[in-house]
Design a protein around this motif. Structure first.
Motif, PDB file in Angstrom:
ATOM      1  N   GLN A  83      57.756  72.372   7.392  1.00 52.17           N
ATOM      2  CA  GLN A  83      56.772  73.408   7.689  1.00 52.17           C
ATOM      3  C   GLN A  83      57.424  74.679   8.214  1.00 52.17           C
ATOM      4  N   SER A  84      58.603  74.568   8.824  1.00 50.06           N
ATOM      5  CA  SER A  84      59.270  75.765   9.340  1.00 50.06           C
ATOM      6  C   SER A  84      59.722  76.679   8.208  1.00 50.06           C
ATOM      7  N   VAL A  85      60.055  76.077   7.052  1.00 50.12           N
ATOM      8  CA  VAL A  85      60.437  76.863   5.876  1.00 50.12           C
ATOM      9  C   VAL A  85      59.226  77.138   4.991  1.00 50.12           C
ATOM     10  N   GLY A  86      58.282  76.183   4.952  1.00 51.10           N
ATOM     11  CA  GLY A  86      57.065  76.352   4.152  1.00 51.10           C
ATOM     12  C   GLY A  86      57.228  75.974   2.706  1.00 51.10           C
ATOM     13  N   ASN A  87      58.166  75.054   2.409  1.00 52.52           N
ATOM     14  CA  ASN A  87      58.394  74.662   1.007  1.00 52.52           C
ATOM     15  C   ASN A  87      57.778  73.294   0.725  1.00 52.52           C
ATOM     16  N   ASN A  88      57.185  73.146  -0.464  1.00 54.88           N
ATOM     17  CA  ASN A  88      56.627  71.862  -0.913  1.00 54.88           C
ATOM     18  C   ASN A  88      57.604  71.100  -1.799  1.00 54.88           C
ATOM     19  N   ASN A  89      58.732  71.687  -2.120  1.00 53.64           N
ATOM     20  CA  ASN A  89      59.694  71.087  -3.032  1.00 53.64           C
ATOM     21  C   ASN A  89      61.056  70.960  -2.354  1.00 53.64           C
ATOM     22  N   THR A 118      53.053  66.884  -2.553  1.00 56.10           N
ATOM     23  CA  THR A 118      53.341  67.438  -1.233  1.00 56.10           C
ATOM     24  C   THR A 118      52.509  68.699  -1.041  1.00 56.10           C
ATOM     25  N   GLU A 119      51.795  68.768   0.070  1.00 54.49           N
ATOM     26  CA  GLU A 119      50.980  69.941   0.385  1.00 54.49           C
ATOM     27  C   GLU A 119      51.277  70.395   1.801  1.00 54.49           C
ATOM     28  N   LYS A 120      51.322  71.704   1.993  1.00 54.87           N
ATOM     29  CA  LYS A 120      51.596  72.306   3.302  1.00 54.87           C
ATOM     30  C   LYS A 120      52.877  71.740   3.904  1.00 54.87           C
ATOM     31  N   SER A 121      53.847  71.478   3.007  1.00 55.09           N
ATOM     32  CA  SER A 121      55.187  71.008   3.379  1.00 55.09           C
ATOM     33  C   SER A 121      55.195  69.594   3.956  1.00 55.09           C
ATOM     34  N   ILE A 122      54.127  68.853   3.774  1.00 60.04           N
ATOM     35  CA  ILE A 122      54.067  67.478   4.270  1.00 60.04           C
ATOM     36  C   ILE A 122      54.137  66.540   3.071  1.00 60.04           C
ATOM     37  N   GLU A 123      55.206  65.755   3.002  1.00 53.94           N
ATOM     38  CA  GLU A 123      55.417  64.865   1.863  1.00 53.94           C
ATOM     39  C   GLU A 123      54.298  63.837   1.739  1.00 53.94           C
ATOM     40  N   ASN A 124      53.928  63.568   0.485  1.00 54.54           N
ATOM     41  CA  ASN A 124      52.967  62.502   0.182  1.00 54.54           C
ATOM     42  C   ASN A 124      51.613  62.714   0.851  1.00 54.54           C
ATOM     43  N   SER A 125      51.247  63.974   1.074  1.00 54.30           N
ATOM     44  CA  SER A 125      50.024  64.250   1.835  1.00 54.30           C
ATOM     45  C   SER A 125      48.865  64.718   0.964  1.00 54.30           C
TER      46      SER A 125
END
Length: 291
Positions: A83-89, A118-125
């Protein structure tokens, strides 16, 4: 002309099953992704690259480098969804490294595929990744003012079929054995699994040679069709069907088979995901070269 090129190679199919992060439970299906960096010029080149894995792809360590330029390995950074970077990948990059003249370097890493996006940088969410969903990879290699880009597409699957053979080359009147494997994702139970093998004219099924005898055997359009009802597969299960065939010229209309001919065994299968109640079709083929 751009002398420096990047390419990405990965399996055509990823079975899902990475599970949730930060657990000691290993994924059942781990796949290798390769990133190739080439310099076709006669001079060393200063480069930077980045590669973006598909949404849902997770990095499972074991980064390796084959090639002459060890400085690449020391320069590589891997950023997982945060989340600090904001990447989903998962993003892999390296800046200001040298590709030696006429060189090829291959970075390889172990990966797996989550069950959900992955959504909002949270894996499998996020939403569940559907069967046969396309997963996109992208890469960019910068060399001065030149930029080379590449892409790769794979598929996410709840279930897949694959076929192997004891031989890839065979002579007339010889016998060989095919092995069909039915595989499920780590958290997907499937039912009503059927498998169909379509043997080219010239491939003759040997009766009573299978560990699971076909439910039906018939001929259509000069091809032999074999059908099996496999039943159900538990999560992360692999069921195998083995059977023998021989090369029989008598099955050919003109009674001749040329050296260098290709005979195919086309496999297709389908089943129902017991959780989502959706169908999971899968297909593959094997080519036998006649010597």
């Amino acid at each position: 002309m751009n002398d420096c090129k990047i390419s990405i190679d990965a399996p055509k199919i990823f079975l899902k099953g990475a599970g949730f992060p930060n657990t000691s439970f290993l994924p059942a299906w781990i796949y290798k992704v390769k990133i190739t960096l080439k310099n076709s010029s006669d001079f060393p080149q200063l480069c930077s690259f980045s590669a973006t894995m598909g949404n849902g792809i997770r990095y499972i360590k074991k980064l390796q480098l084959s090639g002459p330029d060890t400085n690449i390995y020391d320069s590589v950074n891997i950023v997982e969804p945060t989340q600090s970077v904001g990447n989903n990948n998962v993003i892999i990059f390296a800046n200001n490294f040298t590709l030696s003249a006429n060189s090829e370097n291959i970075l390889s890493l172990n990966t797996c595929l989550c069950d959900n996006l992955t959504e909002k940088s949270i894996e499998n969410s996020g939403a569940k990744i559907p069967h046969n969903e396309k997963i996109f990879f992208y890469g960019h290699l910068i060399n001065g003012e030149n930029v080379d880009s590449c892409s790769y597409v794979t598929k996410a699957c709840d279930y897949k079929i694959q076929v192997k053979c004891e031989d890839n080359k065979i002579c007339k009147d010889d016998t060989t054995k095919f092995y069909i494997e039915c595989c499920t994702g780590q958290y997907d139970m499937v039912r009503s699994v059927y498998v169909r093998s379509i043997l080219d004219e010239g491939l003759e099924f040997i009766a009573d040679s299978s560990n699971m005898e076909p439910r039906n055997i018939y001929t259509f359009d000069k091809k032999t069709i074999l059908k099996w009802n496999v039943g159900s597969l538990q999560p992360c299960e692999v069921k195998k069907i083995g059977y023998k065939v021989n090369i029989n010229e008598a099955n050919l209309e003109n009674g001749l088979m040329k050296k260098g001919s290709i005979l195919k065994n086309k496999i297709n299968s389908n089943c129902i995901n017991n959780s989502t109640y959706t169908q999971c079709p899968s297909s593959c083929e094997y080519e036998l070269l006649i010597e």
